[in-house]
Design a protein around this motif. Structure first.
Motif, PDB file in Angstrom:
ATOM      1  N   UNK A 176      43.200  51.771  57.197  1.00  7.77           N
ATOM      2  CA  UNK A 176      43.926  52.358  58.327  1.00  7.77           C
ATOM      3  C   UNK A 176      45.230  52.997  57.864  1.00  7.77           C
ATOM      4  N   UNK A 177      45.806  53.794  58.748  1.00  6.25           N
ATOM      5  CA  UNK A 177      47.117  54.380  58.517  1.00  6.25           C
ATOM      6  C   UNK A 177      47.171  55.265  57.279  1.00  6.25           C
ATOM      7  N   UNK A 178      48.332  55.294  56.605  1.00  7.89           N
ATOM      8  CA  UNK A 178      48.508  56.131  55.416  1.00  7.89           C
ATOM      9  C   UNK A 178      47.510  55.815  54.300  1.00  7.89           C
ATOM     10  N   UNK A 193      38.683  36.110  50.026  1.00 11.59           N
ATOM     11  CA  UNK A 193      39.884  36.552  50.742  1.00 11.59           C
ATOM     12  C   UNK A 193      40.619  35.351  51.320  1.00 11.59           C
ATOM     13  N   UNK A 194      41.928  35.298  51.070  1.00  9.06           N
ATOM     14  CA  UNK A 194      42.783  34.237  51.587  1.00  9.06           C
ATOM     15  C   UNK A 194      43.688  34.861  52.644  1.00  9.06           C
ATOM     16  N   UNK A 195      43.359  34.617  53.908  1.00  7.85           N
ATOM     17  CA  UNK A 195      44.049  35.321  54.999  1.00  7.85           C
ATOM     18  C   UNK A 195      45.515  34.927  55.114  1.00  7.85           C
ATOM     19  N   UNK A 196      45.863  33.670  54.829  1.00  9.64           N
ATOM     20  CA  UNK A 196      47.251  33.239  55.039  1.00  9.64           C
ATOM     21  C   UNK A 196      48.217  33.905  54.071  1.00  9.64           C
ATOM     22  N   UNK A 197      47.730  34.413  52.939  1.00  4.55           N
ATOM     23  CA  UNK A 197      48.590  35.154  52.017  1.00  4.55           C
ATOM     24  C   UNK A 197      48.148  36.609  51.875  1.00  4.55           C
ATOM     25  N   UNK A 198      47.135  37.008  52.692  1.00  2.00           N
ATOM     26  CA  UNK A 198      46.607  38.379  52.667  1.00  2.00           C
ATOM     27  C   UNK A 198      46.252  38.799  51.232  1.00  2.00           C
ATOM     28  N   UNK A 199      45.524  37.903  50.544  1.00  2.00           N
ATOM     29  CA  UNK A 199      45.175  38.154  49.146  1.00  2.00           C
ATOM     30  C   UNK A 199      43.681  38.362  48.983  1.00  2.00           C
ATOM     31  N   UNK A 200      43.332  39.448  48.301  1.00  2.00           N
ATOM     32  CA  UNK A 200      41.951  39.782  47.971  1.00  2.00           C
ATOM     33  C   UNK A 200      41.717  39.404  46.517  1.00  2.00           C
ATOM     34  N   UNK A 201      40.805  38.451  46.279  1.00  2.00           N
ATOM     35  CA  UNK A 201      40.429  38.065  44.920  1.00  2.00           C
ATOM     36  C   UNK A 201      39.131  38.789  44.574  1.00  2.00           C
ATOM     37  N   UNK A 202      39.150  39.577  43.506  1.00  2.00           N
ATOM     38  CA  UNK A 202      37.998  40.391  43.143  1.00  2.00           C
ATOM     39  C   UNK A 202      37.493  40.050  41.750  1.00  2.00           C
ATOM     40  N   UNK A 225      47.247  47.627  48.888  1.00  2.07           N
ATOM     41  CA  UNK A 225      48.672  47.315  48.799  1.00  2.07           C
ATOM     42  C   UNK A 225      49.470  48.123  49.812  1.00  2.07           C
ATOM     43  N   UNK A 226      49.023  49.350  50.092  1.00  2.00           N
ATOM     44  CA  UNK A 226      49.707  50.169  51.098  1.00  2.00           C
ATOM     45  C   UNK A 226      49.588  49.559  52.488  1.00  2.00           C
ATOM     46  N   UNK A 227      48.534  48.763  52.707  1.00  2.00           N
ATOM     47  CA  UNK A 227      48.345  48.097  54.000  1.00  2.00           C
ATOM     48  C   UNK A 227      48.921  46.689  54.009  1.00  2.00           C
ATOM     49  N   UNK A 228      49.617  46.307  52.934  1.00  2.00           N
ATOM     50  CA  UNK A 228      50.281  45.010  52.903  1.00  2.00           C
ATOM     51  C   UNK A 228      49.475  43.875  52.318  1.00  2.00           C
ATOM     52  N   UNK A 229      48.373  44.190  51.649  1.00  2.00           N
ATOM     53  CA  UNK A 229      47.548  43.148  51.038  1.00  2.00           C
ATOM     54  C   UNK A 229      47.895  42.987  49.555  1.00  2.00           C
ATOM     55  N   UNK A 230      47.600  41.813  49.020  1.00  2.00           N
ATOM     56  CA  UNK A 230      47.731  41.543  47.593  1.00  2.00           C
ATOM     57  C   UNK A 230      46.350  41.556  46.963  1.00  2.00           C
ATOM     58  N   UNK A 231      46.260  41.943  45.699  1.00  2.00           N
ATOM     59  CA  UNK A 231      44.987  41.981  44.995  1.00  2.00           C
ATOM     60  C   UNK A 231      45.134  41.273  43.656  1.00  2.00           C
ATOM     61  N   UNK A 232      44.252  40.310  43.396  1.00  2.00           N
ATOM     62  CA  UNK A 232      44.163  39.658  42.090  1.00  2.00           C
ATOM     63  C   UNK A 232      42.739  39.843  41.593  1.00  2.00           C
ATOM     64  N   UNK A 233      42.596  40.482  40.439  1.00  2.00           N
ATOM     65  CA  UNK A 233      41.272  40.768  39.880  1.00  2.00           C
ATOM     66  C   UNK A 233      41.029  39.935  38.628  1.00  2.00           C
ATOM     67  N   UNK A 234      39.778  39.553  38.428  1.00  2.00           N
ATOM     68  CA  UNK A 234      39.368  38.867  37.216  1.00  2.00           C
ATOM     69  C   UNK A 234      38.233  39.667  36.597  1.00  2.00           C
ATOM     70  N   UNK A 235      38.337  39.920  35.302  1.00  2.00           N
ATOM     71  CA  UNK A 235      37.285  40.627  34.590  1.00  2.00           C
ATOM     72  C   UNK A 235      36.344  39.616  33.959  1.00  2.00           C
ATOM     73  N   UNK A 236      35.152  40.060  33.585  1.00  2.00           N
ATOM     74  CA  UNK A 236      34.208  39.146  32.958  1.00  2.00           C
ATOM     75  C   UNK A 236      34.763  38.613  31.642  1.00  2.00           C
ATOM     76  N   UNK A 237      35.536  39.445  30.922  1.00  2.00           N
ATOM     77  CA  UNK A 237      36.116  38.991  29.654  1.00  2.00           C
ATOM     78  C   UNK A 237      37.128  37.875  29.881  1.00  2.00           C
TER      79      UNK A 237
END
Length: 320
Positions: A176-178, A193-202, A225-237
């Motif tokens: 949404x938005x910008x 997804x952890x809603x209380x911290x708005x974090x997306x684990x990928x 991030x533009x919508x206020x979410x946090x992202x933490x990614x894990x690679x297979x390595x």
């Protein structure tokens, strides 16, 4: 035995490989009714079977449904093993027999259906463990490694997980938005997804290592991030590298506002045991370079045999 042969032919006609039904398990009500022979194993099941427990394939021929099947295996598996199986059963993928090849399919059941079934089998063997483990299960897993990563985050700390009990799977976020100018996507689906911290684990598997996918991943992060979410990614390595994985889990703990005072004294050992467990199947089928990288990270050489690993602690089944 003629009926068994007929049932076997019915199953083959419905696409079941003959090699999978060389031996057929049959349920009977009493021990005196058990008749085993070549290709037949009889089991006593004295409990009433509620609606949804059996699937009719022909007149007088029924097979156990995924619901009853989960109740039965719950008596044999540990909590960790049962959680993995339930995530796969409620997931949108399947592993082909004898290989690590994955195919997409509709879920065999859902958490809601399993909970309803548990309410109908109270007091029966397997019901208590099944109901308890369902607290760590969600619908919608799309791959084995997504299941593995989710278990590391979701399972309680006594089993080596991060204990994020409010974690969601396959959570949808509409763009949404910008942020609409930052990506071609109209929505994102989060692995965890952890809603209380708005974090997306990928979890970013091998597909995400392709150059074109990398651009898409960056756009996803920018939009979220533009919508206020946090992202933490894990690679297979980083999943296979013990040190990198430990640092990642620390970052997740900080993001989830975990209190170190509530961490069991043997948590590090249990967390490593869980990591080895969820990776064990993939490791056996992984390419040589990935297997070698994992073994080196564990302080072992590539000549140390197969990719099988020993879990350093006991996954004791929960006794009812």
């Amino acid at each position: 035995m003629g009926k068994i042969g007929w049932a076997r032919r019915l199953l083959v006609a419905r696409g079941i490989p003959e090699s999978e039904i060389e031996s057929i398990d049959v349920l009977v009500l009493r021990d005196c009714d058990r008749r085993s022979g070549k290709g037949v194993i009889a089991h006593t099941w004295q409990y009433p079977i509620p609606p949804g427990g059996l699937i009719k394939i022909a007149r007088g021929v029924y097979v156990v449904s995924p619901l009853l099947c989960m109740q039965q295996v719950a008596t044999k598996l540990s909590e960790v093993e049962l959680t993995e199986l339930l995530l796969e059963t409620c997931g949108r993928y399947a592993l082909l027999p004898g290989s690590f090849d994955m195919v997409k399919r509709d879920p065999l059941t859902s958490v809601a259906e399993l909970r309803k079934y548990c309410s109908e089998i109270k007091g029966q063997r397997g019901s208590l463990k099944l109901r308890r483990v369902l607290g760590s299960v969600r619908d919608g897993a799309r791959s084995p490694m997504e299941t593995a990563f989710f278990m590391m985050l979701m399972l309680p700390r006594r089993l080596g997980g991060e204990g994020l009990a409010d974690l969601e799977m396959a959570h949808r976020i509409d763009v949404k938005g910008p942020a609409m100018f930052l990506t071609r996507r109209s929505y994102f689906e989060c692995d965890a997804f952890l809603s209380r911290t708005k974090t997306d684990f990928e979890y970013n598997g091998i597909v995400h290592e392709e150059e074109g996918q990398f651009v898409t991943d960056v756009e996803r992060i920018n939009a979220l991030e533009a919508m206020g979410y946090n992202v933490i990614a894990i690679t297979r390595r980083s999943f296979f590298d013990r040190s990198a994985f430990g640092r990642l889990m620390k970052a997740i703990e900080l993001r989830a506002h975990r209190r170190s005072s509530r961490t069991p004294a043997d948590f590090a050992q249990k967390q490593e045991g869980l990591r080895r467990f969820v990776l064990r199947r993939y490791l056996d089928e992984a390419p040589d370079d990935e297997r070698e990288a994992f073994l080196l990270a564990e302080g072992r050489g590539a000549d140390s045999g197969s990719g099988a690993t020993e879990v350093p602690w006991d996954y004791t089944p929960f006794e009812e």
